[in-house]
Motif scaffolding. Structure first.
Motif, PDB file in Angstrom:
ATOM      1  N   VAL A   1       0.836  -1.193   0.000  1.00 49.59           N
ATOM      2  CA  VAL A   1       0.000   0.000   0.000  1.00 49.59           C
ATOM      3  C   VAL A   1       0.876   1.249   0.000  1.00 49.59           C
ATOM      4  O   VAL A   1       1.987   1.245   0.530  1.00 49.59           O
ATOM      5  N   GLY A   2       0.356   2.300  -0.614  1.00 54.05           N
ATOM      6  CA  GLY A   2       0.901   3.631  -0.474  1.00 54.05           C
ATOM      7  C   GLY A   2      -0.111   4.436   0.317  1.00 54.05           C
ATOM      8  O   GLY A   2      -1.318   4.187   0.223  1.00 54.05           O
ATOM      9  N   ILE A   3       0.345   5.386   1.111  1.00 58.09           N
ATOM     10  CA  ILE A   3      -0.542   6.080   2.041  1.00 58.09           C
ATOM     11  C   ILE A   3      -0.592   7.572   1.749  1.00 58.09           C
ATOM     12  O   ILE A   3       0.444   8.255   1.767  1.00 58.09           O
ATOM     13  N   VAL A   4      -1.787   8.063   1.471  1.00 57.14           N
ATOM     14  CA  VAL A   4      -2.010   9.500   1.307  1.00 57.14           C
ATOM     15  C   VAL A   4      -2.564  10.012   2.632  1.00 57.14           C
ATOM     16  O   VAL A   4      -3.755   9.880   2.908  1.00 57.14           O
ATOM     17  N   ALA A   5      -1.690  10.549   3.457  1.00 55.98           N
ATOM     18  CA  ALA A   5      -2.089  11.048   4.773  1.00 55.98           C
ATOM     19  C   ALA A   5      -2.054  12.575   4.748  1.00 55.98           C
ATOM     20  O   ALA A   5      -0.993  13.180   4.546  1.00 55.98           O
TER      21      ALA A   5
ATOM     22  N   ALA B   1      -8.394   4.819   7.892  1.00 58.88           N
ATOM     23  CA  ALA B   1      -8.486   4.687   6.434  1.00 58.88           C
ATOM     24  C   ALA B   1      -9.841   5.188   5.961  1.00 58.88           C
ATOM     25  O   ALA B   1     -10.879   4.833   6.518  1.00 58.88           O
ATOM     26  N   ALA B   2      -9.836   6.023   4.911  1.00 60.12           N
ATOM     27  CA  ALA B   2     -11.080   6.631   4.442  1.00 60.12           C
ATOM     28  C   ALA B   2     -11.415   6.286   2.996  1.00 60.12           C
ATOM     29  O   ALA B   2     -12.581   6.262   2.627  1.00 60.12           O
ATOM     30  N   GLU B   3     -10.421   6.017   2.171  1.00 61.02           N
ATOM     31  CA  GLU B   3     -10.659   5.763   0.740  1.00 61.02           C
ATOM     32  C   GLU B   3      -9.557   4.864   0.217  1.00 61.02           C
ATOM     33  O   GLU B   3      -8.390   5.000   0.607  1.00 61.02           O
ATOM     34  N   ILE B   4      -9.921   3.935  -0.664  1.00 60.52           N
ATOM     35  CA  ILE B   4      -8.945   3.015  -1.254  1.00 60.52           C
ATOM     36  C   ILE B   4      -9.018   3.128  -2.770  1.00 60.52           C
ATOM     37  O   ILE B   4     -10.099   3.034  -3.362  1.00 60.52           O
TER      38      ILE B   4
ATOM     39  N   VAL C   1      -4.055   4.292  -0.295  1.00 59.66           N
ATOM     40  CA  VAL C   1      -5.079   4.388   0.738  1.00 59.66           C
ATOM     41  C   VAL C   1      -5.047   5.786   1.349  1.00 59.66           C
ATOM     42  O   VAL C   1      -3.998   6.246   1.820  1.00 59.66           O
ATOM     43  N   HIS C   2      -6.203   6.468   1.315  1.00 57.00           N
ATOM     44  CA  HIS C   2      -6.316   7.783   1.930  1.00 57.00           C
ATOM     45  C   HIS C   2      -6.578   7.584   3.418  1.00 57.00           C
ATOM     46  O   HIS C   2      -7.544   6.902   3.805  1.00 57.00           O
ATOM     47  N   VAL C   3      -5.730   8.155   4.239  1.00 59.58           N
ATOM     48  CA  VAL C   3      -5.863   8.004   5.684  1.00 59.58           C
ATOM     49  C   VAL C   3      -6.071   9.372   6.326  1.00 59.58           C
ATOM     50  O   VAL C   3      -5.315  10.312   6.061  1.00 59.58           O
ATOM     51  N   THR C   4      -7.103   9.480   7.136  1.00 67.62           N
ATOM     52  CA  THR C   4      -7.401  10.715   7.848  1.00 67.62           C
ATOM     53  C   THR C   4      -6.657  10.722   9.179  1.00 67.62           C
ATOM     54  O   THR C   4      -6.718   9.758   9.938  1.00 67.62           O
TER      55      THR C   4
END
Length: 208
Positions: free
Chosen positions: A60-64, A120-123, A141-144
């Protein structure tokens, strides 16, 4: 080595050939296929040998996004990457564990690499990093991250002994210019970071 080790303290000492028998993480593959005209051809590629059974992805890559008083900032990190002998500017990322969902993997990796605790909010759809060279793939994965929570004030990363990761953030609105600035300083820009920056810049230019 400095008393406070940094990613930039690392350097490649040597390189040598590696056989599949000696490789732990990857292997080389020769694929024979038939093209649209019926001609038989071959293709050399690499594969990860660590993808968990029944998992559709390697990692996974993480968009935080950190919500700050001055505006949203993207969480980034600096990490030395031996294949290119450079420090790369990356989003937090990692391999999935057996039985782990992309969302679970992203939350775990974010905590381990940066100390931040998120939800996690969006994949994204499954993305292939370099399909002409390897079969490696991932979900973004968008993480809030709630910056008001106590656990996000006193960060405690859980790095492995061979990991030297420097965490920082940059305003989303400045990401494209920041990538150019960092490249001028000698850093390598990971494609996931560069693609995010390009998307933001295209949206700005075309007023999307």
């Amino acid at each position: 080595m400095s008393a406070d080790p940094k990613a930039s303290d690392a350097k490649v000492i040597s390189t040598s050939p590696l056989t599949n028998d000696d490789a732990r993480w990857t292997k080389l593959v020769l694929t024979t296929y038939r093209d649209p005209l019926g001609k038989e051809r071959t293709w050399e590629s690499a594969e990860r040998s660590t993808r968990p059974k029944n998992s559709p992805i390697d990692g996974v890559g993480i968009v935080a996004i950190l919500q700050k008083s001055t505006g949203p900032e993207l969480l980034l990190q600096k990490q030395f990457r031996p294949p290119i002998n450079k420090v790369a500017i990356e989003v937090p990322a990692g391999l999935v564990d057996a039985g782990e969902s992309p969302a679970e993997s992203a939350v775990r990796e974010l905590k381990e690499e940066t100390g931040y605790v998120g939800v996690a909010a969006e994949i994204s759809p499954v993305m292939f990093n370099d399909p002409g060279f390897c079969n490696t793939n991932l979900n973004m994965v968008h993480v809030t991250v709630d910056m008001s929570k106590p656990e996000n004030q006193n960060l405690k990363p859980e790095l492995e002994e061979n990991e030297f990761i420097e965490v920082f953030s940059t305003p989303l609105k400045d990401l494209y210019a920041e990538c150019k600035r960092l490249e001028d300083e000698g850093y390598a820009i990971d494609a996931r970071v560069g693609t995010l920056a390009e998307g933001i810049e295209l949206a700005r230019r075309w007023k999307l």
